[in-house]
Scaffold this motif. Structure first.
Motif, PDB file in Angstrom:
ATOM      1  N   UNK A  63       0.846  -1.201   0.000  1.00 43.57           N
ATOM      2  CA  UNK A  63       0.000   0.000   0.000  1.00 43.57           C
ATOM      3  C   UNK A  63       0.877   1.246   0.000  1.00 43.57           C
ATOM      4  N   UNK A  64       0.400   2.266  -0.653  1.00 41.49           N
ATOM      5  CA  UNK A  64       1.123   3.536  -0.742  1.00 41.49           C
ATOM      6  C   UNK A  64       1.179   4.174   0.654  1.00 41.49           C
ATOM      7  N   UNK A  65       2.344   4.694   1.063  1.00 37.20           N
ATOM      8  CA  UNK A  65       2.434   5.312   2.395  1.00 37.20           C
ATOM      9  C   UNK A  65       1.633   6.618   2.454  1.00 37.20           C
ATOM     10  N   UNK A  66       1.318   7.018   3.681  1.00 41.48           N
ATOM     11  CA  UNK A  66       0.536   8.240   3.898  1.00 41.48           C
ATOM     12  C   UNK A  66       1.314   9.500   3.510  1.00 41.48           C
ATOM     13  N   UNK A  67       2.583   9.548   3.848  1.00 43.30           N
ATOM     14  CA  UNK A  67       3.383  10.753   3.614  1.00 43.30           C
ATOM     15  C   UNK A  67       3.897  10.851   2.199  1.00 43.30           C
ATOM     16  N   UNK A  68       4.594  11.966   1.933  1.00 46.20           N
ATOM     17  CA  UNK A  68       5.139  12.215   0.605  1.00 46.20           C
ATOM     18  C   UNK A  68       6.656  12.392   0.616  1.00 46.20           C
ATOM     19  N   UNK A  69       7.290  11.964   1.671  1.00 44.98           N
ATOM     20  CA  UNK A  69       8.737  12.087   1.823  1.00 44.98           C
ATOM     21  C   UNK A  69       9.370  10.695   1.831  1.00 44.98           C
ATOM     22  N   UNK A  70      10.690  10.667   1.608  1.00 45.38           N
ATOM     23  CA  UNK A  70      11.397   9.378   1.609  1.00 45.38           C
ATOM     24  C   UNK A  70      11.229   8.644   2.926  1.00 45.38           C
ATOM     25  N   UNK A  71      11.231   9.359   4.030  1.00 46.01           N
ATOM     26  CA  UNK A  71      11.126   8.694   5.337  1.00 46.01           C
ATOM     27  C   UNK A  71       9.765   7.998   5.521  1.00 46.01           C
ATOM     28  N   UNK A  95       9.305  -0.797   5.313  1.00 43.68           N
ATOM     29  CA  UNK A  95      10.514  -1.617   5.142  1.00 43.68           C
ATOM     30  C   UNK A  95      10.256  -3.113   5.333  1.00 43.68           C
ATOM     31  N   UNK A  96       9.555  -3.566   6.390  1.00 39.97           N
ATOM     32  CA  UNK A  96       9.309  -5.004   6.525  1.00 39.97           C
ATOM     33  C   UNK A  96       8.489  -5.577   5.367  1.00 39.97           C
ATOM     34  N   UNK A  97       7.511  -4.818   4.891  1.00 40.97           N
ATOM     35  CA  UNK A  97       6.697  -5.294   3.767  1.00 40.97           C
ATOM     36  C   UNK A  97       7.521  -5.348   2.487  1.00 40.97           C
ATOM     37  N   UNK A  98       8.361  -4.331   2.276  1.00 34.86           N
ATOM     38  CA  UNK A  98       9.205  -4.325   1.085  1.00 34.86           C
ATOM     39  C   UNK A  98      10.224  -5.454   1.123  1.00 34.86           C
ATOM     40  N   UNK A  99      10.779  -5.729   2.298  1.00 34.32           N
ATOM     41  CA  UNK A  99      11.741  -6.821   2.437  1.00 34.32           C
ATOM     42  C   UNK A  99      11.075  -8.173   2.184  1.00 34.32           C
ATOM     43  N   UNK A 100       9.891  -8.374   2.766  1.00 33.29           N
ATOM     44  CA  UNK A 100       9.199  -9.644   2.549  1.00 33.29           C
ATOM     45  C   UNK A 100       8.813  -9.792   1.074  1.00 33.29           C
ATOM     46  N   UNK A 101       8.408  -8.685   0.437  1.00 31.43           N
ATOM     47  CA  UNK A 101       8.085  -8.729  -0.988  1.00 31.43           C
ATOM     48  C   UNK A 101       9.325  -9.078  -1.811  1.00 31.43           C
ATOM     49  N   UNK A 102      10.460  -8.465  -1.483  1.00 36.42           N
ATOM     50  CA  UNK A 102      11.700  -8.745  -2.201  1.00 36.42           C
ATOM     51  C   UNK A 102      12.070 -10.225  -2.104  1.00 36.42           C
ATOM     52  N   UNK A 103      12.043 -10.769  -0.879  1.00 34.74           N
ATOM     53  CA  UNK A 103      12.322 -12.201  -0.689  1.00 34.74           C
ATOM     54  C   UNK A 103      11.414 -13.037  -1.585  1.00 34.74           C
ATOM     55  N   UNK A 104      10.125 -12.770  -1.504  1.00 35.35           N
ATOM     56  CA  UNK A 104       9.147 -13.595  -2.208  1.00 35.35           C
ATOM     57  C   UNK A 104       9.238 -13.433  -3.715  1.00 35.35           C
TER      58      UNK A 104
END
Length: 194
Positions: free
Chosen positions: A26-34, A40-49
């Motif tokens: 899902x798209x994050x609420x903010x508009x900044x890199x942070x 990060x955990x979702x992106x890491x699990x997606x990368x693994x999978x």
């Protein structure tokens, strides 16, 4: 039925699996890199999978070139593999949502373990169509990666309750072992063609 029909069906299922996984991000609420830090955990699990599904897609493609005769056994073993792989999006979402909590991480390992066992069964059935002195069987050799991977997955499952990051190390280790597609079958087929 020819092997290319089963391969096309499998390709479609794997494409859907990847699509489902990316739709879970899902798209994050903010508009900044942070703003991405919380993902990060979702992106890491997606990368693994994503890497795992890619590995299965690559190796499955090579393996199906060794099919002599398509039969019901191969189709059902392929469906078993696809069943376990179809659970990857669920387990991926759970470990990402839980920030790699022990039980979701262990379940992820169980799904990967059962997918690897299913792949091994499919491989055995396909290789069983070849005579014992065939070049394909000789090329496959002792299948070190195929035998060590389930053991590493078992370690990942157990260590999920001790330290999820150690468990992730084991997941990454198996991915590194299989990242380069298994070219043993391809080499034999190229030799036969020449």
């Amino acid at each position: 039925m020819k092997a290319n029909r089963m391969e096309a069906f499998s390709d479609g299922v794997l494409a859907i699996i990847i699509t489902i996984m990316v739709l879970e991000l899902k798209v994050p609420e903010g508009h900044e890199w942070h703003s991405l830090v919380s993902l990060a955990p979702k992106l890491l699990s997606y990368l693994f999978s994503f890497i795992y599904v890619g590995i299965y897609w690559n190796n499955h493609h090579h393996l199906l070139h060794a099919v002599h005769t398509m039969n019901g056994k191969l189709m059902w073993l392929n469906m078993l593999l696809l069943f376990w792989l179809s659970l990857v999006p669920f387990s991926t979402a759970w470990i990402g949502e839980s920030h790699f909590a022990p039980t979701p991480t262990a379940l992820y390992g169980i799904v990967l373990l059962l997918a690897s066992v299913s792949y091994w069964l499919l491989q055995r059935a396909i290789l069983g169509q070849h005579p014992s002195d065939s070049a394909i069987l000789a090329a496959m050799g002792k299948d070190f990666k195929g035998k060590i991977s389930p053991l590493i997955y078992l370690l990942a499952i157990v260590t999920a309750y001790l330290n999820a990051w150690v468990s992730c190390f084991f997941f990454a280790l198996v991915a590194v072992l299989w990242f380069v597609p298994d070219k043993r079958i391809e080499r034999v087929l190229l030799r036969k063609a020449n």
